[in-house]
Design a protein around this motif. Structure first.
Motif, PDB file in Angstrom:
ATOM      1  N   GLY A 291     -19.626  -9.442  11.322  1.00  0.00           N
ATOM      2  CA  GLY A 291     -18.903  -8.231  11.647  1.00  0.00           C
ATOM      3  C   GLY A 291     -19.458  -7.012  10.926  1.00  0.00           C
ATOM      4  O   GLY A 291     -20.474  -7.085  10.233  1.00  0.00           O
ATOM      5  N   ARG A 292     -18.739  -5.930  11.126  1.00  0.00           N
ATOM      6  CA  ARG A 292     -19.078  -4.651  10.518  1.00  0.00           C
ATOM      7  C   ARG A 292     -18.393  -4.533   9.159  1.00  0.00           C
ATOM      8  O   ARG A 292     -17.206  -4.808   9.022  1.00  0.00           O
ATOM      9  CB  ARG A 292     -18.560  -3.543  11.446  1.00  0.00           C
ATOM     10  N   TYR A 293     -19.162  -4.135   8.157  1.00  0.00           N
ATOM     11  CA  TYR A 293     -18.577  -3.928   6.826  1.00  0.00           C
ATOM     12  C   TYR A 293     -19.004  -2.561   6.317  1.00  0.00           C
ATOM     13  O   TYR A 293     -20.097  -2.084   6.632  1.00  0.00           O
ATOM     14  CB  TYR A 293     -18.992  -5.031   5.857  1.00  0.00           C
ATOM     15  N   ASP A 294     -18.152  -1.916   5.537  1.00  0.00           N
ATOM     16  CA  ASP A 294     -18.472  -0.556   5.102  1.00  0.00           C
ATOM     17  C   ASP A 294     -18.817  -0.440   3.634  1.00  0.00           C
ATOM     18  O   ASP A 294     -19.501   0.494   3.243  1.00  0.00           O
ATOM     19  CB  ASP A 294     -17.302   0.387   5.433  1.00  0.00           C
ATOM     20  N   ALA A 295     -18.362  -1.371   2.821  1.00  0.00           N
ATOM     21  CA  ALA A 295     -18.487  -1.131   1.377  1.00  0.00           C
ATOM     22  C   ALA A 295     -19.031  -2.337   0.616  1.00  0.00           C
ATOM     23  O   ALA A 295     -18.828  -2.436  -0.582  1.00  0.00           O
ATOM     24  CB  ALA A 295     -17.127  -0.728   0.813  1.00  0.00           C
ATOM     25  N   LEU A 296     -19.731  -3.235   1.298  1.00  0.00           N
ATOM     26  CA  LEU A 296     -20.208  -4.428   0.601  1.00  0.00           C
ATOM     27  C   LEU A 296     -21.317  -4.087  -0.393  1.00  0.00           C
ATOM     28  O   LEU A 296     -21.370  -4.601  -1.501  1.00  0.00           O
ATOM     29  CB  LEU A 296     -20.707  -5.467   1.613  1.00  0.00           C
ATOM     30  N   ALA A 297     -22.221  -3.202   0.039  1.00  0.00           N
ATOM     31  CA  ALA A 297     -23.335  -2.824  -0.835  1.00  0.00           C
ATOM     32  C   ALA A 297     -23.093  -1.417  -1.351  1.00  0.00           C
ATOM     33  O   ALA A 297     -23.145  -0.449  -0.596  1.00  0.00           O
ATOM     34  CB  ALA A 297     -24.658  -2.888  -0.075  1.00  0.00           C
ATOM     35  N   SER A 298     -22.801  -1.327  -2.627  1.00  0.00           N
ATOM     36  CA  SER A 298     -22.575  -0.016  -3.225  1.00  0.00           C
ATOM     37  C   SER A 298     -22.987  -0.067  -4.681  1.00  0.00           C
ATOM     38  O   SER A 298     -22.667  -1.018  -5.389  1.00  0.00           O
ATOM     39  CB  SER A 298     -21.098   0.373  -3.113  1.00  0.00           C
ATOM     40  N   ASP A 299     -23.732   0.952  -5.116  1.00  0.00           N
ATOM     41  CA  ASP A 299     -24.129   1.000  -6.521  1.00  0.00           C
ATOM     42  C   ASP A 299     -23.268   2.002  -7.284  1.00  0.00           C
ATOM     43  O   ASP A 299     -23.616   2.429  -8.375  1.00  0.00           O
ATOM     44  CB  ASP A 299     -25.615   1.324  -6.649  1.00  0.00           C
ATOM     45  N   GLY A 300     -22.137   2.380  -6.677  1.00  0.00           N
ATOM     46  CA  GLY A 300     -21.264   3.342  -7.345  1.00  0.00           C
ATOM     47  C   GLY A 300     -21.543   4.765  -6.891  1.00  0.00           C
ATOM     48  O   GLY A 300     -20.632   5.573  -6.732  1.00  0.00           O
ATOM     49  N   LYS A 301     -22.838   5.059  -6.650  1.00  0.00           N
ATOM     50  CA  LYS A 301     -23.195   6.382  -6.166  1.00  0.00           C
ATOM     51  C   LYS A 301     -23.321   6.390  -4.651  1.00  0.00           C
ATOM     52  O   LYS A 301     -22.759   7.228  -3.965  1.00  0.00           O
ATOM     53  CB  LYS A 301     -24.524   6.854  -6.795  1.00  0.00           C
TER      54      LYS A 301
END
Lengths: 448, 448
Positions: free
Chosen positions: B305-315
């Motif tokens: 599915g579609r994901y929005d926030a799985l990969a985030s380095d904080g910035k």
């Protein structure tokens, strides 16, 4: 969440490098299959008791595996560890499936292995090996020891790895030679001679003499280890040392057969190198190491040998002979240092431009038509200006951009395709256009 | 050494089955590349802190990894665990290499993953997944949610897996619908509805009412979950329930776009299935599950599915959409139960007979000549009677046996090749003979 940093000893490639790695693996698998090997994979884990004590100090390097949320029921399960090579799991697989396999069984196996040792240049905690082995039940004909290095030579000849050399010895030569000299501690002597490259002949002699070997015999042991020939003249050189033993005779005859056959089938690639011993391993006949010419100090990129008792269930023993390509080790050098790469950095050959979002469906139809004829195709992510879409393709190394013809006054125009390298742009039919031969199948190349 | 027994939950194939598995993997990789995905592999291990808490109760299933001979210096290293999927490592890889990747980044990744859970039918502790994902920096265009299931449909259409159905929903539909009803606990409601197949609508309604949902609203929640259409008529059916919310409108429009586009590019393969929620996962838009028609109870063989926030380095955040084929799960059914196999059980096409050991070299020359033209060839292990050598080939499924012509009165005779299936034997030249087209490239087939 902590900062994202690499973990020492665990190599990961960027996509273009991984693409080159996959091409190398495909060549290896293809050649293994050309030579009649069948594929197997084994699970990543083995019972720890099956891993410990197999092959030198490997027990220190085992990664143990356990459930993070382990409970009482886990205690009943045997401790598991990640395999540190593909030979030990293969031996277990042969025993487990002996009733279902046909012997002699020839298998290839390409998988990662894990070792918990301290990482250093060219050594990793996770690395890919590509192994071939032939095992038989009871007896294994000697001719497989002749055949196996020819398979490896065939692999390496098809890869742009520069010159390489497969060094061959036969464990029966030092064993028979030492016995002929009256030396009883074969393993201990081999262990000392194995240090030759590291500590030099003077130190090796010192160690031998300290173990009770006479000065004269120590010189002969060193003289044997110094013999290296690209033809079967090593036989005379050994004979000139004046040592006699039937095991020595057998070893010389076997090594001569390997070198003579290789002279025809893989001229110049095999050398008889009488110092090769493969440490403390389980080998009993021919042993092999392989070096990149000009990078000898990097160590062996493909090693193995004949073993007699690795796979045994107590009743039946399966002798075998195997060779293992250290793929990660080889590619750390070729891809990481020499810049081995695919002729384009991506599998994708065509970017279909999107004129506007309303016609994205039409661009998808073009892509489907090209893919149906085996052309790897991507549809542009955005209906940006064509200059931007061309830049998008260019940055990825995609050689062709496809433009929809659209229509003028209700009459459809031909689609066009642009070769970004030459700048040529011409009419093209999505159902018949084909890639130029050099773009149809990317290959491996070394720069310069 | 203890008896050799399989380890529960770790699947290993016999060589012929592994050969079929590799063919399936080759098809998957080929189609992924046709659709413009680039290959990556990630290391098997991640820091445990990166694995814990990602995706439901996965933290209970993590296999921890530690050196068997751990010493003090290890305590400084972060605890490591084997990855339980390819999405979490991919998200980490994107963050680690964001400066070196070009976005939108499309990758495919085919690797084993490990879960320490109790094994059951179709579930393993080690299994292979084949994933595609597209991620972008900041914003990800919706059209990728339309595109991705078409790639999977293209894969499955090229495999002999029988009929399959990709079920699609959009998380915005239940979310908007529940909000329109005045239900605030979206996640809690989804979690209950997700049990529909297990406990049935009556129990689901009970649970909803127990959570404070009104009787009328609970009926509407169930009515929404019951909607399943193979075209975009689901929109009217939802509208007929009389619930209004802008998030619902957005979800309906997006799902309609997926279903309409699929109707052209993959007719009959996608259905709008409004009960699909993908549990407690990180999905925010379109969600997918895939079932084998006639084996629905076996569960999904490809999900995502579609994901929005799985990969985030904080910035920076990298939204994405992905689908994962459960290869081992699929093949346990296809190879293990339905008998999917290659058209011959071994890559090897020709066995070169050995007349006597003295002429083994000549047999090797024949093999080399055939291999040089891409024909997988094996030399007979022994100069046994020809009947025995033919039997050797037959038992392995090797279709052709090659016999040296030798010579009569000093005049060389032609070599001969025998087709073991027809029994035909005829003269053949090692430098020109080719395999019949149907033998040149084995393919996959289902029996019956």
């Amino acid at each position: 969440m902590s900062k994202v940093t690499p973990i020492s000893g665990f190599l990961e490639w960027l996509p273009a490098q991984r693409y080159a790695e996959q091409m190398v693996l495909d060549v290896i698998a293809e050649v293994f299959e050309l030579h009649g090997f069948e594929p197997i994979n084994t699970r990543a884990v083995e019972p720890v008791e099956r891993l410990v004590g197999k092959g030198g100090d490997a027990d220190k390097e085992i990664y143990a595996v356990s459930r993070l949320a382990a409970d009482e029921s886990d205690a009943k399960e045997a401790g598991l560890g990640l395999h540190f090579d593909l030979t030990v799991p293969f031996a277990r697989y042969v025993l487990e499936n002996s009733g279902k396999l046909t012997f002699p069984f020839r298998r290839y196996q390409i998988q990662p292995v894990w070792r918990g040792e301290r990482p250093q240049a060219g050594r990793y905690r996770e690395f890919v090996q590509a192994d071939i082995d032939i095992v038989d039940g009871g007896e294994l004909p000697f001719h497989y020891e002749v055949e196996l290095p020819l398979v490896i030579a065939d692999v390496f000849k098809r890869l742009p790895i520069g010159d390489f050399r497969i060094q061959v010895n036969n464990r029966k030569i030092p064993e028979g030679f030492y016995r002929g000299l009256g030396i009883d501690d074969i393993t201990g002597t081999l262990r000392i001679v194995d240090k030759l490259d590291k500590i030099g002949p003077a130190k090796v002699k010192e160690l031998l003499v300290a173990e009770g070997v006479s000065d004269e015999n120590a010189d002969k042991v060193l003289a044997l280890a110094a013999i290296s020939t690209s033809d079967s003249s090593f036989v005379e050189k050994v004979r000139a040392l004046g040592v006699e033993h039937e095991i020595l005779d057998e070893g010389l005859a076997q090594l001569k057969a390997v070198i003579d056959t290789a002279a025809e089938h893989a001229p110049g690639l095999l050398v008889a190198e009488l110092k090769i011993a493969r440490g403390l391993d389980y080998y009993t006949g021919t042993v092999y190491e392989t070096q990149l010419v000009g990078d000898e100090a990097y160590g062996s990129i493909c090693s193995g040998g004949r073993y007699d008792a690795l796979a045994s269930d107590g009743k039946k023993t399966y002798p075998g002979v195997g060779l293992s390509i250290g793929v990660s080790r080889l590619l750390a050098k070729l891809i990481g240092e020499r810049g081995l790469a695919a002729t384009r950095p991506t599998p994708t050959a065509v970017l279909v431009a999107v004129t506007d979002e309303a016609s994205r469906d039409e661009s998808m139809r073009v892509a489907a038509a090209l893919r149906a004829r085996g052309i790897p195709t991507l549809v542009s992510p955005k209906a940006a200006k064509f200059g931007k879409q061309i830049q998008f393709a260019d940055r990825r190394g995609i050689p062709f951009v496809w433009f929809l013809g659209g229509e003028s006054d209700g009459v459809p125009n031909a689609d066009q395709v642009k070769d970004l390298r030459s700048g040529d742009q011409s009419d093209a039919d999505r159902h018949t256009w084909t890639l130029p031969a050099e773009d149809a199948q990317p290959t491996l190349h070394l720069p310069g």
